[in-house]
Design a protein around this motif. Structure first.
Motif, PDB file in Angstrom:
ATOM      1  N   TYR A  44       2.546  -0.852  17.799  1.00 33.55           N
ATOM      2  CA  TYR A  44       1.914  -1.451  16.852  1.00 33.55           C
ATOM      3  C   TYR A  44       2.921  -2.507  16.221  1.00 33.55           C
ATOM      4  O   TYR A  44       4.206  -2.344  16.312  1.00 33.55           O
ATOM      5  CB  TYR A  44       1.286  -0.559  15.922  1.00 33.55           C
ATOM      6  CG  TYR A  44       2.249   0.253  15.259  1.00 33.55           C
ATOM      7  CD1 TYR A  44       2.754   0.055  14.110  1.00 33.55           C
ATOM      8  CD2 TYR A  44       2.627   1.495  15.823  1.00 33.55           C
ATOM      9  CE1 TYR A  44       3.513   0.841  13.280  1.00 33.55           C
ATOM     10  CE2 TYR A  44       3.428   2.499  15.166  1.00 33.55           C
ATOM     11  CZ  TYR A  44       4.059   2.177  13.949  1.00 33.55           C
ATOM     12  OH  TYR A  44       5.116   2.937  13.241  1.00 33.55           O
ATOM     13  N   LEU A  46       4.406  -4.545  12.675  1.00 27.96           N
ATOM     14  CA  LEU A  46       4.640  -4.383  11.210  1.00 27.96           C
ATOM     15  C   LEU A  46       4.944  -5.781  10.893  1.00 27.96           C
ATOM     16  O   LEU A  46       6.040  -6.415  10.578  1.00 27.96           O
ATOM     17  CB  LEU A  46       5.827  -3.330  11.124  1.00 27.96           C
ATOM     18  CG  LEU A  46       5.591  -2.015  11.259  1.00 27.96           C
ATOM     19  CD1 LEU A  46       6.752  -1.162  11.223  1.00 27.96           C
ATOM     20  CD2 LEU A  46       4.582  -1.440  10.334  1.00 27.96           C
ATOM     21  N   PRO A  47       4.060  -6.622  10.792  1.00 26.86           N
ATOM     22  CA  PRO A  47       4.020  -7.939  10.294  1.00 26.86           C
ATOM     23  C   PRO A  47       5.062  -8.179   8.888  1.00 26.86           C
ATOM     24  O   PRO A  47       4.613  -7.208   8.175  1.00 26.86           O
ATOM     25  CB  PRO A  47       2.596  -8.712  10.055  1.00 26.86           C
ATOM     26  CG  PRO A  47       1.804  -7.574  10.153  1.00 26.86           C
ATOM     27  CD  PRO A  47       2.485  -6.292  10.742  1.00 26.86           C
ATOM     28  N   ALA A  48       5.722  -9.271   8.757  1.00 25.69           N
ATOM     29  CA  ALA A  48       6.438  -9.375   7.636  1.00 25.69           C
ATOM     30  C   ALA A  48       5.481  -9.419   6.361  1.00 25.69           C
ATOM     31  O   ALA A  48       4.680 -10.232   6.254  1.00 25.69           O
ATOM     32  CB  ALA A  48       7.255 -10.663   7.568  1.00 25.69           C
ATOM     33  N   LEU A  49       5.891  -9.017   5.236  1.00 21.23           N
ATOM     34  CA  LEU A  49       5.330  -8.963   3.969  1.00 21.23           C
ATOM     35  C   LEU A  49       5.899  -9.710   2.913  1.00 21.23           C
ATOM     36  O   LEU A  49       5.759  -9.624   1.692  1.00 21.23           O
ATOM     37  CB  LEU A  49       4.983  -7.608   3.516  1.00 21.23           C
ATOM     38  CG  LEU A  49       4.213  -6.677   4.566  1.00 21.23           C
ATOM     39  CD1 LEU A  49       3.933  -5.425   4.034  1.00 21.23           C
ATOM     40  CD2 LEU A  49       2.685  -7.059   4.740  1.00 21.23           C
ATOM     41  N   GLY A 165       7.235  -7.102  -6.774  1.00 24.68           N
ATOM     42  CA  GLY A 165       5.928  -6.801  -7.124  1.00 24.68           C
ATOM     43  C   GLY A 165       5.759  -5.324  -7.573  1.00 24.68           C
ATOM     44  O   GLY A 165       4.695  -4.692  -7.191  1.00 24.68           O
ATOM     45  N   LEU A 186       3.601   4.033  -7.454  1.00 27.78           N
ATOM     46  CA  LEU A 186       4.650   4.309  -6.548  1.00 27.78           C
ATOM     47  C   LEU A 186       4.945   3.425  -5.414  1.00 27.78           C
ATOM     48  O   LEU A 186       3.838   3.073  -4.741  1.00 27.78           O
ATOM     49  CB  LEU A 186       4.833   5.789  -5.976  1.00 27.78           C
ATOM     50  CG  LEU A 186       5.716   6.088  -4.959  1.00 27.78           C
ATOM     51  CD1 LEU A 186       6.813   6.415  -5.661  1.00 27.78           C
ATOM     52  CD2 LEU A 186       5.301   7.360  -4.125  1.00 27.78           C
ATOM     53  N   ARG A 187       6.014   2.982  -5.121  1.00 30.06           N
ATOM     54  CA  ARG A 187       6.115   1.945  -3.985  1.00 30.06           C
ATOM     55  C   ARG A 187       7.340   2.261  -3.303  1.00 30.06           C
ATOM     56  O   ARG A 187       8.450   2.335  -4.131  1.00 30.06           O
ATOM     57  CB  ARG A 187       5.906   0.352  -4.525  1.00 30.06           C
ATOM     58  CG  ARG A 187       4.738   0.000  -5.055  1.00 30.06           C
ATOM     59  CD  ARG A 187       4.335  -1.127  -3.823  1.00 30.06           C
ATOM     60  NE  ARG A 187       2.989  -1.552  -4.501  1.00 30.06           N
ATOM     61  CZ  ARG A 187       2.787  -3.009  -5.018  1.00 30.06           C
ATOM     62  NH1 ARG A 187       3.902  -3.473  -5.445  1.00 30.06           N
ATOM     63  NH2 ARG A 187       1.650  -3.061  -5.394  1.00 30.06           N
ATOM     64  N   ASN A 199       6.900  -2.887   5.627  1.00 33.89           N
ATOM     65  CA  ASN A 199       6.044  -2.060   5.304  1.00 33.89           C
ATOM     66  C   ASN A 199       6.006  -1.687   3.779  1.00 33.89           C
ATOM     67  O   ASN A 199       7.181  -1.792   3.156  1.00 33.89           O
ATOM     68  CB  ASN A 199       5.878  -0.769   5.993  1.00 33.89           C
ATOM     69  CG  ASN A 199       4.180  -0.319   6.121  1.00 33.89           C
ATOM     70  OD1 ASN A 199       3.262  -0.565   5.510  1.00 33.89           O
ATOM     71  ND2 ASN A 199       3.904   0.720   7.024  1.00 33.89           N
ATOM     72  N   ILE A 200       4.943  -1.161   2.890  1.00 38.27           N
ATOM     73  CA  ILE A 200       4.993  -0.760   1.799  1.00 38.27           C
ATOM     74  C   ILE A 200       4.111   0.293   1.629  1.00 38.27           C
ATOM     75  O   ILE A 200       2.935   0.550   2.219  1.00 38.27           O
ATOM     76  CB  ILE A 200       4.320  -1.766   0.740  1.00 38.27           C
ATOM     77  CG1 ILE A 200       5.213  -3.328   0.771  1.00 38.27           C
ATOM     78  CG2 ILE A 200       4.557  -1.229  -0.873  1.00 38.27           C
ATOM     79  CD1 ILE A 200       4.476  -4.277   0.218  1.00 38.27           C
ATOM     80  N   SER A 202       2.728   3.668  -0.764  1.00 35.66           N
ATOM     81  CA  SER A 202       2.236   4.228  -1.842  1.00 35.66           C
ATOM     82  C   SER A 202       2.226   5.607  -1.728  1.00 35.66           C
ATOM     83  O   SER A 202       2.139   6.240  -0.677  1.00 35.66           O
ATOM     84  CB  SER A 202       1.277   3.498  -2.719  1.00 35.66           C
ATOM     85  OG  SER A 202       0.051   3.416  -1.880  1.00 35.66           O
ATOM     86  N   PHE A 205       0.293   7.112   1.203  1.00 37.31           N
ATOM     87  CA  PHE A 205       0.527   6.667   2.432  1.00 37.31           C
ATOM     88  C   PHE A 205       2.031   7.058   3.054  1.00 37.31           C
ATOM     89  O   PHE A 205       2.505   7.051   4.195  1.00 37.31           O
ATOM     90  CB  PHE A 205       0.446   4.935   2.510  1.00 37.31           C
ATOM     91  CG  PHE A 205      -0.752   4.526   2.447  1.00 37.31           C
ATOM     92  CD1 PHE A 205      -1.731   4.017   3.640  1.00 37.31           C
ATOM     93  CD2 PHE A 205      -1.501   4.332   1.013  1.00 37.31           C
ATOM     94  CE1 PHE A 205      -2.928   3.613   3.150  1.00 37.31           C
ATOM     95  CE2 PHE A 205      -2.551   3.956   1.227  1.00 37.31           C
ATOM     96  CZ  PHE A 205      -3.474   3.485   2.216  1.00 37.31           C
ATOM     97  N   THR A 210       5.548   9.030   9.251  1.00 41.02           N
ATOM     98  CA  THR A 210       5.230   7.604   9.650  1.00 41.02           C
ATOM     99  C   THR A 210       6.340   6.630   9.149  1.00 41.02           C
ATOM    100  O   THR A 210       6.491   5.669   9.920  1.00 41.02           O
ATOM    101  CB  THR A 210       3.853   7.182   8.928  1.00 41.02           C
ATOM    102  OG1 THR A 210       4.134   7.739   7.325  1.00 41.02           O
ATOM    103  CG2 THR A 210       2.616   7.760   9.162  1.00 41.02           C
ATOM    104  N   ASP A 214       7.990   4.193  11.748  1.00 40.41           N
ATOM    105  CA  ASP A 214       7.902   2.772  11.314  1.00 40.41           C
ATOM    106  C   ASP A 214       9.413   2.164  11.730  1.00 40.41           C
ATOM    107  O   ASP A 214       9.714   1.265  12.232  1.00 40.41           O
ATOM    108  CB  ASP A 214       7.577   2.389  10.257  1.00 40.41           C
ATOM    109  CG  ASP A 214       5.998   2.507   9.825  1.00 40.41           C
ATOM    110  OD1 ASP A 214       5.361   2.468  10.807  1.00 40.41           O
ATOM    111  OD2 ASP A 214       5.511   2.260   8.786  1.00 40.41           O
TER     112      ASP A 214
END
Lengths: 223, 442
Positions: A44, A46-49, A165, A186-187, A199-200, A202, A205, A210, A214
């Motif tokens: 899969y 993980l597109p840039a955020l 953020g 929580l981040r 990825n972010i 919380s 998740f 995972t 990742d």
């Protein structure tokens, strides 16, 4: 072994105490077995955020750094915490899961030298470098690359929080004084070698399985 | 008042970093929620020709009984034109409200934290169609950690129902498009029944099960058509979704397509960590459906209850689940009824109460404790009823629920107030941000 045992015992006490104090609080998935099989690493994307921003930080020996120099071309897992966080599914969860990640990676020849863990405090008033050093002893192995950072002041901290953020709000007592705790979401951030957030996580998740998956995905898809 | 507010602050504080379950029971599970008294309801409202400034607007209603402005509109922010205002969603940190338009595909991002009593327009996304690669009609705005997952309803090639999920960062930057699986491109998904239509409507997630679940409605051609003309057009009536899709949430990949005939719309997942299931209602077949994990660990869908008399086309629309997973409010737009179902046994949903709310009723939202229930009327600009004129046509109505009956608290006639046609509601509270808050973005 003694250190690891003490740290685990401390963690268990921390979790048990918080659990008792919060009554019916349901522990976040990150404390238990993952209830699903994660997708295979590399299967899969993980597109840039967005950019992982720079900022001025202090390490646990009070040395000044630019955050970008700490990121240093590594795959980074960075969590915002404060050391006196009372919420079992908040900062303790982040530190617990990052500790699990550390245990997975320390014997992983492929990943261990590629990854850096960072815990960055968002309470410069109470989380001095000394406080971060004391806190780190509960979690950090001497043979793994886990940095515990804070900032010199709110002035240095706020642009970092803004850039990532990360919402944080001090809780005040009825008399208007700072109660020493903060509400926050929580981040934990996964950052690639190009300082892009990939990825972010919380509370619902964040899980070591995972996260490691990742990290492997980034390794497989980036080089 | 200060004490009350402090209690609410504590309730919110305790959950902000927890898997914070939030209308309060219908939103993203990992969002700050208001467990006490909500202060405001933000109502995304369609502009109506001949009514006020005729523009879409975000209307803020004061809903705190202790406020001097209780039951009044305290702010109204017009966005310049009509967009087929429809759904809204809060970001995970609850600082911004995303409100989308099904016709223009514009997305308006409102700042609701700087002054929760007076939202401001922070940013407008105008290139959704181009950025997404042809997705039209952004519908659900659903919070994931640090980003928003939007469902589309249509596409720019044929304006039919084939569409996609579109992901953005909280800052409003495009991230990725995830097309719905279709019969000619299953994308690795299993077609478990006879349908693989590629349609979209709502999205919800169960993170602990890595489940992302989508439902299906119809494309721009239909939702922008006059309802009477559409119902008289057999071809148009074939163009409704009959599927729900089980996605691998982490991978953003479709895994299984479930047959759920008759346009499954809103999705609400159970709150309990022991309850691995979600509900939807089907607009055209008038049933409650359950999507659940079977004993083999496979996701399945089945009808578990009838909603009114399907032959009379009650048209189920919005649903709202109680925080203890025992009750489900189901609105039926065509007859203006709200119906309460006992879902204690999720495989056997039983209606236990009903009440006529208005000439038409669409959205339902409830406070976290279920004691206050909010209703709005509008479905779609070209589908809404226009008579009989009066306070039951386009409104917000608020009720207290005592466990047995809905007792009216207050109502606002959105036509008499020259506002328009009210649609999605979201709650706000001072306590989320705190008057003494040290908010990073300030």
């Amino acid at each position: 072994m003694t250190n690891v045992g003490a740290a685990l015992l401390g963690m268990l006490l921390l979790v048990a105490g918080a659990h008792a104090s919060t009554g019916a609080t349901v522990l976040a998935p990150g404390y238990g077995q993952l209830a699903f099989t994660p997708p295979a690493a590399g299967s899969y994307s993980l597109p840039a955020l967005g950019d992982a921003v720079d900022g001025r930080v202090l390490d646990r020996d009070a040395r000044q750094w630019h955050l970008h120099d700490v990121l240093d071309g590594k795959l980074v897992l960075m969590g915002f915490i404060y050391t006196h966080c009372p919420d079992v599914n908040g900062c303790p969860l982040a530190s617990y899961v990052m500790k699990q990640v550390q245990e997975r990676l320390v014997n992983d020849a492929q990943l261990r030298d590629q990854v850096r863990l960072i815990s960055l405090s968002f309470d410069p008033d109470l989380d001095t470098p000394e406080a971060m050093k004391a806190y780190s002893r509960h979690f950090r192995r001497e043979d793994f690359d886990w940095r515990f950072l804070t900032t010199n002041s709110e002035t240095d901290l706020l642009p970092i929080l803004q850039g990532y953020g990360q919402f944080r709000q001090k809780v005040y007592d009825e008399d208007g004084s700072y109660a020493g705790s903060m509400s926050h979401l929580l981040r934990v951030y996964l950052i690639d070698r190009d300082k892009q957030i990939r990825n972010i996580y919380s509370a619902g998740f964040l899980h070591a399985d995972t996260v490691v998956n990742d990290l492997r995905t980034l390794l497989l898809t980036q080089d | 008042m200060n004490i009350l507010r402090s209690l609410v602050v504590l309730a919110v504080t305790g959950l902000l970093s927890v898997a914070s379950y939030a209308d309060e029971t219908c939103m993203s599970p990992y969002m700050a929620k208001i467990q006490g008294q909500e202060d405001f309801v933000y109502v995304w409202t369609l502009g109506v020709p001949g009514v006020g400034d005729e523009q879409d607007k975000l209307v803020t209603v004061d809903v705190n009984p202790e406020s001097a402005n209780y039951g009044k509109v305290i702010a109204s922010l017009s966005v310049g034109g009509r967009n087929e205002a429809h759904h809204t969603g809060l970001t995970d940190d609850r600082r911004y409200l995303w409100a989308s338009g099904l016709d223009t595909s514009k997305i308006f991002i409102f700042d609701v934290h700087t002054d929760p009593a007076k939202p401001s327009l922070h940013k407008t996304i105008t290139d959704f169609v181009a950025k997404s690669g042809g997705v039209v009609g952004p519908h659900t705005n659903y919070a994931l950690p640090g980003r928003m997952m939007l469902t589309g309803l249509s596409n720019n090639r044929d304006h039919g129902g084939r569409t996609a999920l579109v992901e953005y960062t909280n800052a409003g930057e495009y991230v990725a498009t995830h097309w719905m699986p279709t019969g000619d491109n299953l994308q690795g998904a299993e077609k478990s029944g006879q349908y693989a239509d590629g349609y979209g409507y709502d999205v919800r997630v169960l993170p602990r099960k890595n489940l992302m679940l989508t439902s299906s409605f119809t494309g721009w051609n239909n939702y922008m058509m006059n309802m009477g003309a559409m119902m008289a057009d057999p071809e148009a009536m074939k163009a409704f979704g009959n599927t729900m899709v089980v996605w691998d949430m982490h991978a953003r990949q479709p895994r299984k397509i479930l047959d759920v005939p008759g346009s499954p719309l809103e999705i609400r997942c159970a709150w309990s960590p022991e309850h691995d299931y979600c509900f939807t209602s089907t607009a055209l077949t008038s049933k409650v459906w359950l999507v659940y994990l079977d004993e083999e660990g496979q996701w399945q869908a089945k009808a578990v209850g009838d909603i009114g008399d399907a032959a009379k086309i009650p048209l189920p629309v919005d649903i709202s689940i109680a925080n203890d997973d025992t009750r489900l409010w189901v609105n039926t737009w065509n007859d203006g009824m709200t119906r309460l179902f006992d879902i204690s046994d999720p495989h056997n949903a039983r209606q236990i109460y009903e009440k006529k709310i208005g000439t038409q009723v669409n959205m339902v939202s409830q406070s976290w404790d279920g004691k206050r229930v909010y209703y709005t009327s509008s479905l779609l600009a070209n589908w809404d009823k226009t008579e009989p004129a009066g306070p039951d046509l386009q409104y917000i109505k608020v009720y207290d629920w005592d466990g047995k009956a809905l007792q009216p608290a207050f109502a606002i006639d959105f036509l008499a107030e020259k506002l328009g046609a009210p649609h999605q509601m979201r709650f706000g509270a001072h306590s989320l941000y705190g008057s003494k808050a040290d908010i990073a973005s300030r």
